[in-house]
Write a protein that holds these residues in place. Structure first.
Motif, mmCIF file in Angstrom:
data_model
loop_
_atom_site.group_PDB
_atom_site.id
_atom_site.type_symbol
_atom_site.label_atom_id
_atom_site.label_comp_id
_atom_site.label_asym_id
_atom_site.label_seq_id
_atom_site.Cartn_x
_atom_site.Cartn_y
_atom_site.Cartn_z
ATOM 1 N N GLN A 98 39.284 42.047 38.372
ATOM 2 C CA GLN A 98 39.390 40.598 38.421
ATOM 3 C C GLN A 98 39.512 40.048 36.994
ATOM 4 N N SER A 99 40.605 39.350 36.714
ATOM 5 C CA SER A 99 40.777 38.819 35.349
ATOM 6 C C SER A 99 40.083 37.482 35.154
ATOM 7 N N ASN A 100 39.676 36.855 36.245
ATOM 8 C CA ASN A 100 39.066 35.516 36.159
ATOM 9 C C ASN A 100 39.923 34.542 35.358
ATOM 10 N N GLU A 101 41.235 34.697 35.462
ATOM 11 C CA GLU A 101 42.197 33.798 34.787
ATOM 12 C C GLU A 101 42.065 33.820 33.264
ATOM 13 N N LEU A 102 41.497 34.882 32.707
ATOM 14 C CA LEU A 102 41.353 34.976 31.255
ATOM 15 C C LEU A 102 42.221 36.114 30.715
ATOM 16 N N GLN A 103 43.055 35.806 29.730
ATOM 17 C CA GLN A 103 43.932 36.835 29.160
ATOM 18 C C GLN A 103 43.119 38.001 28.609
ATOM 19 N N GLN A 104 42.001 37.685 27.951
ATOM 20 C CA GLN A 104 41.171 38.728 27.354
ATOM 21 C C GLN A 104 40.657 39.703 28.420
ATOM 22 N N GLN A 105 40.285 39.164 29.574
ATOM 23 C CA GLN A 105 39.814 40.007 30.671
ATOM 24 C C GLN A 105 40.963 40.831 31.252
ATOM 25 N N GLU A 106 42.139 40.233 31.295
ATOM 26 C CA GLU A 106 43.312 40.926 31.823
ATOM 27 C C GLU A 106 43.632 42.145 30.947
ATOM 28 N N ILE A 107 43.581 41.946 29.640
ATOM 29 C CA ILE A 107 43.846 43.044 28.697
ATOM 30 C C ILE A 107 42.821 44.164 28.908
ATOM 31 N N ARG A 108 41.588 43.752 29.080
ATOM 32 C CA ARG A 108 40.516 44.719 29.298
ATOM 33 C C ARG A 108 40.708 45.482 30.617
ATOM 34 N N GLY A 109 41.145 44.774 31.634
ATOM 35 C CA GLY A 109 41.394 45.408 32.937
ATOM 36 C C GLY A 109 42.472 46.468 32.830
ATOM 37 N N ILE A 110 43.517 46.153 32.102
ATOM 38 C CA ILE A 110 44.620 47.109 31.967
ATOM 39 C C ILE A 110 44.154 48.326 31.169
ATOM 40 N N ALA A 111 43.366 48.100 30.112
ATOM 41 C CA ALA A 111 42.821 49.226 29.346
ATOM 42 C C ALA A 111 41.965 50.109 30.255
ATOM 43 N N THR A 112 41.174 49.476 31.112
ATOM 44 C CA THR A 112 40.306 50.231 32.028
ATOM 45 C C THR A 112 41.142 51.061 33.005
ATOM 46 N N PHE A 113 42.206 50.471 33.503
ATOM 47 C CA PHE A 113 43.079 51.211 34.430
ATOM 48 C C PHE A 113 43.754 52.386 33.726
ATOM 49 N N LEU A 114 44.212 52.176 32.503
ATOM 50 C CA LEU A 114 44.881 53.261 31.777
ATOM 51 C C LEU A 114 43.890 54.392 31.520
ATOM 52 N N GLN A 115 42.681 54.007 31.177
ATOM 53 C CA GLN A 115 41.611 54.977 30.960
ATOM 54 C C GLN A 115 41.324 55.774 32.243
ATOM 55 N N SER A 116 41.446 55.108 33.382
ATOM 56 C CA SER A 116 41.212 55.771 34.663
ATOM 57 C C SER A 116 42.446 56.521 35.145
ATOM 58 N N ARG A 117 43.496 56.512 34.333
ATOM 59 C CA ARG A 117 44.719 57.262 34.622
ATOM 60 C C ARG A 117 45.345 56.875 35.963
ATOM 61 N N VAL A 118 45.443 55.573 36.195
ATOM 62 C CA VAL A 118 46.094 55.118 37.419
ATOM 63 C C VAL A 118 47.565 55.510 37.413
ATOM 64 N N ASP A 119 48.125 55.665 38.606
ATOM 65 C CA ASP A 119 49.541 56.017 38.741
ATOM 66 C C ASP A 119 50.444 54.789 38.681
ATOM 67 N N GLY A 120 49.851 53.615 38.758
ATOM 68 C CA GLY A 120 50.668 52.411 38.716
ATOM 69 C C GLY A 120 49.780 51.190 38.665
ATOM 70 N N ILE A 121 50.361 50.059 38.235
ATOM 71 C CA ILE A 121 49.600 48.810 38.147
ATOM 72 C C ILE A 121 50.388 47.703 38.837
ATOM 73 N N ILE A 122 49.684 46.977 39.702
ATOM 74 C CA ILE A 122 50.267 45.830 40.399
ATOM 75 C C ILE A 122 49.460 44.627 39.935
ATOM 76 N N SER A 123 50.120 43.601 39.433
ATOM 77 C CA SER A 123 49.384 42.521 38.788
ATOM 78 C C SER A 123 49.970 41.147 39.047
ATOM 79 N N SER A 124 49.108 40.148 38.934
ATOM 80 C CA SER A 124 49.507 38.748 38.938
ATOM 81 C C SER A 124 48.867 38.182 37.675
ATOM 82 N N ILE A 125 49.680 37.654 36.764
ATOM 83 C CA ILE A 125 49.140 37.276 35.448
ATOM 84 C C ILE A 125 48.221 36.057 35.533
#
Lengths: 338, 338
Positions: A98-125
């Motif tokens: 959940q980004s809570n509509e904050l860019q900083q949280q969104e960046i953190r979420g993507i870093a977390t997903f990359l760290q978890s080695r996801v196969d893909g990312i689906i997002s709404s900015i």
């Protein structure tokens, strides 16, 4: 009969669930003897290896990360439902951030997903995202990226959106056809394309029906229930006449209804109100809230299908799916007694 | 394309993997020239030192997995908000997994979290979970596990719940104090302790006020808006008199109100209705829905604090935090004109 799970094999052999899981995917830390015992027991218990386990051998995690701006509105949880439906059928698990509509949280979420080695990312900015480098990073790593609802044109990424211009148009047209003429539009301060398109649809519908576009009837702000109330108070204090409200989303529309009712103005007889997004509360309130449905479950399903298409064909040209909005006419716009 | 790894850098420079790894973390045994070459190649190959690799040294990913039964109700998204608040302040990211009330999905979610190497799991079990081996596996791995709202007594795990007996008691007491006497309770078929406790609170409140407990006024089913409607129809068809309804959760209560209104029975004047959970729609409907607030944000915050306490002290004795429910009296139970 219950399906055999890894737990059953583990219990029979008196070893841990993770040892069984690793044995099944031929992990080097597990001895050949254990692997043989696990395979034999799996056979005996008629265990059917799930796609998740078998995918681990292929180097894929079969985990998809989904970034949602907020889980407090049913719009996003409903899209997630559609994504899960298709992805689970195809052997993927969905993790949410959940980004809570904050860019900083969104960046953190993507870093977390990359760290978890996801196969893909689906997002709404988020509403405030203006820097897209974290999304470019996903693309650089060749991890499939799909946008839903809120797209970023500059990124040339597959996306599923709805036709927001059409949504704004049919909402306004509905009010006109019900006999309303001085139609307020409440929009957002944020320059997000989806909101600009709804506004454009509003103006085009007025023009189509020969109704002048009055700037004094277009209000901008941070959308919310409270802002919907504030808009009505402001219009009335300024003595600006109006007989209908088209709000960019349902909570703002609900605020408008509450303030109108508090001021003794009958909805829909004196003033009609329509929202946008078909939030689940709209069917429960009185009068029922008219709104625009965004085909949320379908939006999620299509986003999932775009991901699968991208995985099947990495050279796949990014495809933009645009869904058509659907008018949900409830009591809040029933000026005409039928 | 595959992701760049330390192995790729090592191969390009024709040095060992461990030299690259040590160079990247500025190990004193590696020459400045080698470090510079590694950094340059890492840049060229677009290598992003993943936090996973560096965190493996400390053993932490700073990711917490949260399992929620459903994101379609505001109860769970509100608890998640509380968890995120405390965890983000403490440098953790939150990943969510939706079990959709299915044990099979819950098992899968936990497997996904373990695969993502989360530092801890915070969960609320599904309505159908009867096998706890996937939770035992988390404990066996020494990964902190915290339950919220729905606890599993057998697992001896820290948890944050609310006092559901007290919740059922004050909901029923409120109806009695408003002047209602023949109070229906709608409960679930599932033997979940939270629902049994609400039922026990209902009975105890009736006893306290000298009102007989009538089994015919206690209805069981799969709770939902539709089930709430069905209960009212069933009671009326059977000719069972009642003047109030206490439903185990808000959607069921809302269904009851809709059916009563459809049947021409005035709420709250003729029949009062109270729900449980303080779903967000309750403040928007007419009459406003009385309910029991479960201090959701606080529940999330407390769950996060229990996790942090467990991390700080692995020997920490599992602590059970029990929050007090709060009565939210709105119009749907206002029999007494004040």
């Amino acid at each position: 009969m219950q399906k055999t799970t890894i737990h059953d094999i583990a219990r029979e052999l008196n070893i841990t669930f993770s040892t069984v899981a690793r044995a099944l995917r031929d992990h080097p830390a597990i001895s050949e003897a254990t692997k043989a015992a696990v395979r034999e027991m799996a056979e005996k218990l008629n265990y059917r290896q799930n796609k998740l386990a078998s995918s681990l051998r292929s180097g894929n995690t079969h985990i998809i990360g989904v970034i949602v701006p907020s889980l407090h509105v049913s719009f996003f949880s409903s899209v997630v439902h559609g994504i899960e439906k298709v992805m689970n059928e195809n052997g993927y698990s969905i993790l949410l951030y959940q980004s809570n509509e904050l860019q900083q949280q969104e960046i953190r979420g993507i870093a977390t997903f990359l760290q978890s080695r996801v196969d893909g990312i689906i997002s709404s900015i988020t509403l405030e995202t203006e820097d897209y480098r974290h999304y470019e990073e996903i693309k650089k790593r060749n991890i499939p990226l799909i946008f839903f609802d809120r797209d970023v044109a500059a990124l040339d990424t597959p996306s599923v959106t709805i036709n927001d211009h059409e949504g704004g148009f049919i909402a306004t047209e509905h009010l006109v056809q019900q006999g309303y003429r001085r139609i307020v539009h409440i929009t957002a301060t944020q320059a997000l394309p989806i909101f600009q398109e709804r506004l454009r649809g509003y103006k085009d519908a007025l023009l189509r029906y020969g109704i002048p576009v009055r700037e004094e009837l277009i209000l901008q702000g941070q959308f919310s229930l409270e802002f919907g109330k504030a808009c009505i108070r402001q219009l009335r204090e300024r003595g600006i006449p109006f007989d209908a409200v088209f709000a960019l989303e349902d909570y703002t529309a609900m605020g408008a209804i509450q303030q109108l009712q508090a001021d003794g103005i009958a909805v829909p007889q004196e003033t009609g109100v329509i929202g946008f997004a078909n939030e689940s509360f709209g069917a429960l309130v009185s009068p029922g809230l008219s709104t625009i449905d965004q085909q949320t479950v379908k939006m999620g399903e299509e986003a999932a299908r775009l991901f699968l298409a991208t995985v099947r064909d990495k050279q796949h040209k990014p495809r933009k799916v645009v869904l058509e909005p659907v008018l949900i006419a409830r009591a809040s716009t029933k000026k005409i007694i039928s």
